[in-house]
Write a protein that holds these residues in place. Sequence first.
Motif, PDB file in Angstrom:
ATOM      1  N   ILE A  82       0.845  -1.200   0.000  1.00  0.00           N
ATOM      2  CA  ILE A  82       0.000   0.000   0.000  1.00  0.00           C
ATOM      3  C   ILE A  82       0.876   1.244   0.000  1.00  0.00           C
ATOM      4  O   ILE A  82       0.693   2.159  -0.810  1.00  0.00           O
ATOM      5  CB  ILE A  82      -0.913  -0.011   1.239  1.00  0.00           C
ATOM      6  N   VAL A  83       1.864   1.256   0.907  1.00  0.00           N
ATOM      7  CA  VAL A  83       2.745   2.409   0.999  1.00  0.00           C
ATOM      8  C   VAL A  83       3.515   2.584  -0.298  1.00  0.00           C
ATOM      9  O   VAL A  83       3.705   3.705  -0.787  1.00  0.00           O
ATOM     10  CB  VAL A  83       3.698   2.235   2.193  1.00  0.00           C
ATOM     11  N   LYS A  84       3.944   1.463  -0.889  1.00  0.00           N
ATOM     12  CA  LYS A  84       4.708   1.566  -2.135  1.00  0.00           C
ATOM     13  C   LYS A  84       3.862   2.198  -3.234  1.00  0.00           C
ATOM     14  O   LYS A  84       4.337   3.061  -3.976  1.00  0.00           O
ATOM     15  CB  LYS A  84       5.164   0.175  -2.573  1.00  0.00           C
ATOM     16  N   THR A  85       2.607   1.757  -3.344  1.00  0.00           N
ATOM     17  CA  THR A  85       1.777   2.296  -4.420  1.00  0.00           C
ATOM     18  C   THR A  85       1.491   3.775  -4.214  1.00  0.00           C
ATOM     19  O   THR A  85       1.547   4.558  -5.159  1.00  0.00           O
ATOM     20  CB  THR A  85       0.460   1.524  -4.493  1.00  0.00           C
ATOM     21  N   VAL A  86       1.211   4.156  -2.956  1.00  0.00           N
ATOM     22  CA  VAL A  86       0.954   5.578  -2.710  1.00  0.00           C
ATOM     23  C   VAL A  86       2.203   6.383  -3.016  1.00  0.00           C
ATOM     24  O   VAL A  86       2.132   7.476  -3.579  1.00  0.00           O
ATOM     25  CB  VAL A  86       0.478   5.774  -1.259  1.00  0.00           C
ATOM     26  N   THR A  87       3.383   5.835  -2.674  1.00  0.00           N
ATOM     27  CA  THR A  87       4.626   6.538  -2.983  1.00  0.00           C
ATOM     28  C   THR A  87       4.800   6.723  -4.476  1.00  0.00           C
ATOM     29  O   THR A  87       5.257   7.772  -4.929  1.00  0.00           O
ATOM     30  CB  THR A  87       5.810   5.755  -2.416  1.00  0.00           C
ATOM     31  N   ARG A  88       4.431   5.705  -5.251  1.00  0.00           N
ATOM     32  CA  ARG A  88       4.539   5.827  -6.711  1.00  0.00           C
ATOM     33  C   ARG A  88       3.731   7.006  -7.230  1.00  0.00           C
ATOM     34  O   ARG A  88       4.159   7.714  -8.142  1.00  0.00           O
ATOM     35  CB  ARG A  88       3.998   4.569  -7.376  1.00  0.00           C
ATOM     36  N   ILE A  89       2.553   7.212  -6.663  1.00  0.00           N
ATOM     37  CA  ILE A  89       1.714   8.292  -7.159  1.00  0.00           C
ATOM     38  C   ILE A  89       2.189   9.638  -6.629  1.00  0.00           C
ATOM     39  O   ILE A  89       2.232  10.626  -7.359  1.00  0.00           O
ATOM     40  CB  ILE A  89       0.242   8.057  -6.742  1.00  0.00           C
ATOM     41  N   ILE A  90       2.559   9.675  -5.338  1.00  0.00           N
ATOM     42  CA  ILE A  90       2.800  10.951  -4.679  1.00  0.00           C
ATOM     43  C   ILE A  90       4.219  11.484  -4.927  1.00  0.00           C
ATOM     44  O   ILE A  90       4.419  12.687  -5.027  1.00  0.00           O
ATOM     45  CB  ILE A  90       2.544  10.804  -3.155  1.00  0.00           C
ATOM     46  N   GLY A  91       5.200  10.583  -5.049  1.00  0.00           N
ATOM     47  CA  GLY A  91       6.607  10.983  -5.081  1.00  0.00           C
ATOM     48  C   GLY A  91       6.925  12.089  -6.067  1.00  0.00           C
ATOM     49  O   GLY A  91       7.532  13.093  -5.704  1.00  0.00           O
ATOM     50  N   GLY A  92       6.481  11.906  -7.304  1.00  0.00           N
ATOM     51  CA  GLY A  92       6.764  12.914  -8.323  1.00  0.00           C
ATOM     52  C   GLY A  92       6.128  14.243  -7.995  1.00  0.00           C
ATOM     53  O   GLY A  92       6.720  15.303  -8.207  1.00  0.00           O
ATOM     54  N   VAL A  93       4.925  14.208  -7.414  1.00  0.00           N
ATOM     55  CA  VAL A  93       4.226  15.455  -7.105  1.00  0.00           C
ATOM     56  C   VAL A  93       4.940  16.208  -5.987  1.00  0.00           C
ATOM     57  O   VAL A  93       5.084  17.426  -6.044  1.00  0.00           O
ATOM     58  CB  VAL A  93       2.761  15.148  -6.732  1.00  0.00           C
ATOM     59  N   VAL A  94       5.429  15.463  -4.981  1.00  0.00           N
ATOM     60  CA  VAL A  94       6.168  16.117  -3.893  1.00  0.00           C
ATOM     61  C   VAL A  94       7.423  16.775  -4.434  1.00  0.00           C
ATOM     62  O   VAL A  94       7.743  17.924  -4.098  1.00  0.00           O
ATOM     63  CB  VAL A  94       6.515  15.091  -2.796  1.00  0.00           C
ATOM     64  N   PHE A  95       8.119  16.050  -5.312  1.00  0.00           N
ATOM     65  CA  PHE A  95       9.347  16.606  -5.899  1.00  0.00           C
ATOM     66  C   PHE A  95       9.033  17.862  -6.699  1.00  0.00           C
ATOM     67  O   PHE A  95       9.736  18.875  -6.591  1.00  0.00           O
ATOM     68  CB  PHE A  95       9.989  15.543  -6.783  1.00  0.00           C
ATOM     69  N   LEU A  96       7.945  17.824  -7.478  1.00  0.00           N
ATOM     70  CA  LEU A  96       7.574  18.989  -8.277  1.00  0.00           C
ATOM     71  C   LEU A  96       7.205  20.160  -7.370  1.00  0.00           C
ATOM     72  O   LEU A  96       7.533  21.307  -7.669  1.00  0.00           O
ATOM     73  CB  LEU A  96       6.407  18.655  -9.196  1.00  0.00           C
ATOM     74  N   PHE A  97       6.542  19.879  -6.252  1.00  0.00           N
ATOM     75  CA  PHE A  97       6.186  20.952  -5.331  1.00  0.00           C
ATOM     76  C   PHE A  97       7.443  21.607  -4.756  1.00  0.00           C
ATOM     77  O   PHE A  97       7.513  22.820  -4.620  1.00  0.00           O
ATOM     78  CB  PHE A  97       5.312  20.398  -4.206  1.00  0.00           C
ATOM     79  N   GLY A  98       8.457  20.787  -4.450  1.00  0.00           N
ATOM     80  CA  GLY A  98       9.721  21.349  -3.982  1.00  0.00           C
ATOM     81  C   GLY A  98      10.348  22.250  -5.030  1.00  0.00           C
ATOM     82  O   GLY A  98      10.813  23.352  -4.727  1.00  0.00           O
ATOM     83  N   LEU A  99      10.331  21.797  -6.294  1.00  0.00           N
ATOM     84  CA  LEU A  99      10.903  22.629  -7.364  1.00  0.00           C
ATOM     85  C   LEU A  99      10.119  23.936  -7.503  1.00  0.00           C
ATOM     86  O   LEU A  99      10.705  24.995  -7.734  1.00  0.00           O
ATOM     87  CB  LEU A  99      10.872  21.864  -8.682  1.00  0.00           C
ATOM     88  N   TYR A 100       8.784  23.849  -7.349  1.00  0.00           N
ATOM     89  CA  TYR A 100       7.975  25.067  -7.437  1.00  0.00           C
ATOM     90  C   TYR A 100       8.342  26.041  -6.336  1.00  0.00           C
ATOM     91  O   TYR A 100       8.498  27.245  -6.578  1.00  0.00           O
ATOM     92  CB  TYR A 100       6.489  24.687  -7.352  1.00  0.00           C
ATOM     93  N   ILE A 101       8.506  25.523  -5.101  1.00  0.00           N
ATOM     94  CA  ILE A 101       8.860  26.402  -3.980  1.00  0.00           C
ATOM     95  C   ILE A 101      10.215  27.049  -4.228  1.00  0.00           C
ATOM     96  O   ILE A 101      10.417  28.231  -3.964  1.00  0.00           O
ATOM     97  CB  ILE A 101       8.888  25.571  -2.678  1.00  0.00           C
ATOM     98  N   VAL A 102      11.161  26.261  -4.803  1.00  0.00           N
ATOM     99  CA  VAL A 102      12.497  26.814  -5.025  1.00  0.00           C
ATOM    100  C   VAL A 102      12.460  27.872  -6.114  1.00  0.00           C
ATOM    101  O   VAL A 102      12.984  28.975  -5.940  1.00  0.00           O
ATOM    102  CB  VAL A 102      13.478  25.686  -5.388  1.00  0.00           C
ATOM    103  N   THR A 103      11.820  27.561  -7.250  1.00  0.00           N
ATOM    104  CA  THR A 103      11.900  28.492  -8.378  1.00  0.00           C
ATOM    105  C   THR A 103      11.061  29.743  -8.152  1.00  0.00           C
ATOM    106  O   THR A 103      11.351  30.768  -8.743  1.00  0.00           O
ATOM    107  CB  THR A 103      11.446  27.818  -9.677  1.00  0.00           C
ATOM    108  N   HIS A 104      10.032  29.665  -7.323  1.00  0.00           N
ATOM    109  CA  HIS A 104       9.246  30.860  -7.048  1.00  0.00           C
ATOM    110  C   HIS A 104       9.635  31.498  -5.726  1.00  0.00           C
ATOM    111  O   HIS A 104       8.850  32.234  -5.137  1.00  0.00           O
ATOM    112  CB  HIS A 104       7.750  30.527  -7.047  1.00  0.00           C
ATOM    113  N   GLY A 105      10.872  31.230  -5.276  1.00  0.00           N
ATOM    114  CA  GLY A 105      11.281  31.717  -3.962  1.00  0.00           C
ATOM    115  C   GLY A 105      11.308  33.218  -3.868  1.00  0.00           C
ATOM    116  O   GLY A 105      11.137  33.768  -2.798  1.00  0.00           O
ATOM    117  N   HIS A 106      11.533  33.930  -4.997  1.00  0.00           N
ATOM    118  CA  HIS A 106      11.614  35.381  -4.923  1.00  0.00           C
ATOM    119  C   HIS A 106      10.271  36.048  -5.178  1.00  0.00           C
ATOM    120  O   HIS A 106      10.185  37.262  -5.189  1.00  0.00           O
ATOM    121  CB  HIS A 106      12.652  35.890  -5.913  1.00  0.00           C
TER     122      HIS A 106
END
Lengths: 144, 161, 112, 185
Positions: free
Chosen positions: A7-31
Amino acid sequence: MTGMTNIVKTVTRIIGGVVFLFGLYIVTHGHLSPGGGFAGGTIIAGAFILLVLAYGDNIMHLRRIKEESSALENIAIFCILIMAAVGFLLGTKVFFNNFLPIGTAGQLISAGIIPLFNILIGIEVAAALFTIFLAFVIFKEEEK
Amino acid sequence: MRYIALFIVLMLIWLLFTFSLDAGNLIVGAVCAAISAAIFGGYYPRGSRMFFHPHRYFWAVIYLFIFLWECIKANFDVAYRVLHPGLPIKPGIVKVKLNVKGEMARTMLANSITMTPGTITIDIIDDYIYIHWIYVSSHDAELYSKKICGRFEKYIRRIFE
Amino acid sequence: MILYFLCFVLFLVGLYGVITRRNVIKIVLGICIMEYSINLLLILIGYVHDGVAPIIVKGSAETNFVDPLPQAMVLTVIVIGLATTAMLLAIAIRVYRKHGTFDIREIKNLKG
Amino acid sequence: MEALLAVIILLMIAGSIYTLHARDLLSAVIAYGITGFGLVICFLLLKAPDLAIAQIVVEIITLIIMIAVIRISTREDLTEGATIKVEGVRYVNLRSAVYFVTGLLFVVGFLYFFVKSTLNLDPFGVHSARMAQVYLEQGVELTGSANLVAGVLFDFRAYDTLGEATILITAVVGILTVLRLKGRK
């Protein structure tokens, strides 16, 4: 280390990319919006920690990842120093000179070197935290 | 295929985050989504073509209402058990055989059971799902598997199979 | 004023933990609590009544911003705090491996 | 506003007291989350969203690392002598009396300096720092960054950021050194 249940593995498959993208969004829109290199870097590290916790890995691979992430951290801080010194070399005797054009505030491409610093700090923080986490995991694995 | 599907999904999410259609924003978003898809694409679940089947969306909406109804019923049930002075609980762990295939469907079923008050999914091992239940009403495997999983299974099978 | 005093009380709780606990993990937690109270105090000092977050939105004539300087400083402090906490935990786990306990009195016996 | 903040800080104090007194290290670490997430809510109320984002993620990663440490060691607090025993009134000896008086003097002196210094500060909600005015008025023109925190962090005070990065890399090197089992040949 062994991973978690399906269960955890499948949820990670779906969520992982989105979390990473959210981090990139926070970094690139930091200013422009709340966030920046520190917050975004920790979120990116969190995405990788989630992956390692859910899937697990064999120890040789983990060791190699640790080396790579440690090297990435060094490269990022080296780039920060170079960026800081470029302003010094361009003639104005100021360390950390904002030598790029400032542009209009509120645009995505603006504020000179601040977005670049944000990205580099983000890489540095993410790599540092991920290395710390891997150090603990590898210590636990080696003891067995 | 999986990489492209993840890229498209992430691009849509990026547009939702930023909510602007500037050229610079689109380029930065494409680069970020590409990096993200390159790293996490190998982990994305298979079966991306399910996005193109409209009837699955229809059944997903139906399932949402069914799930909400079951959730409300279970809420009242648990509230009754907590507020009753005699505390009529009989907790236990039951083992139920799964009838759905595919890891997405199984994860959906497990999460639905966890979200419903009174039941918590513990683990899935092979074809069996282990559930902690606040009131084990019977010891007949047929009966309780129908009571816990049966109400969700037929809709989930229509969404994911 | 009462808020500053409550921050001080939080700091004292952390200090009490550091002084009286004998478990290394509890001491680390006490240090973390002290760090949190200092962060909170700095941000409380920078606050302005009815202020808004220091982010300029184009077209709005808002001028009542809270002070950005303590926020920038505390942002670095948070990440440094995480690094130092991890360092302390690494040392604690080595102490555990060496002596088989988290007891701080065992470390006192480390002479030479 | 002030009352709400006071309630949250009181909750944080209660959580930290429980953290220090828990018998089980795992529950101590989880109760420590009360303090951290209370701090996140305080940051949000005090209009510091940057800090709230950073703190909430840092809190989770700290929790993961602490649970990793407890998993590879022990969950139990020290059963005997976990705290320094306060001697009973009947057995007041010189040593415990000296401890007590020293601690009391320390707290009173600390309180004295704290009150002296906070009386010099502005009261809560009023802020009159000169540097803040300069940052707020000219920050956008000089740095071009709409988020003034990022502007301060990477332009006006970039040296601090560089020092922070240095500390982070030093901590990583230290952890890798401490946690290595075998020496390098």
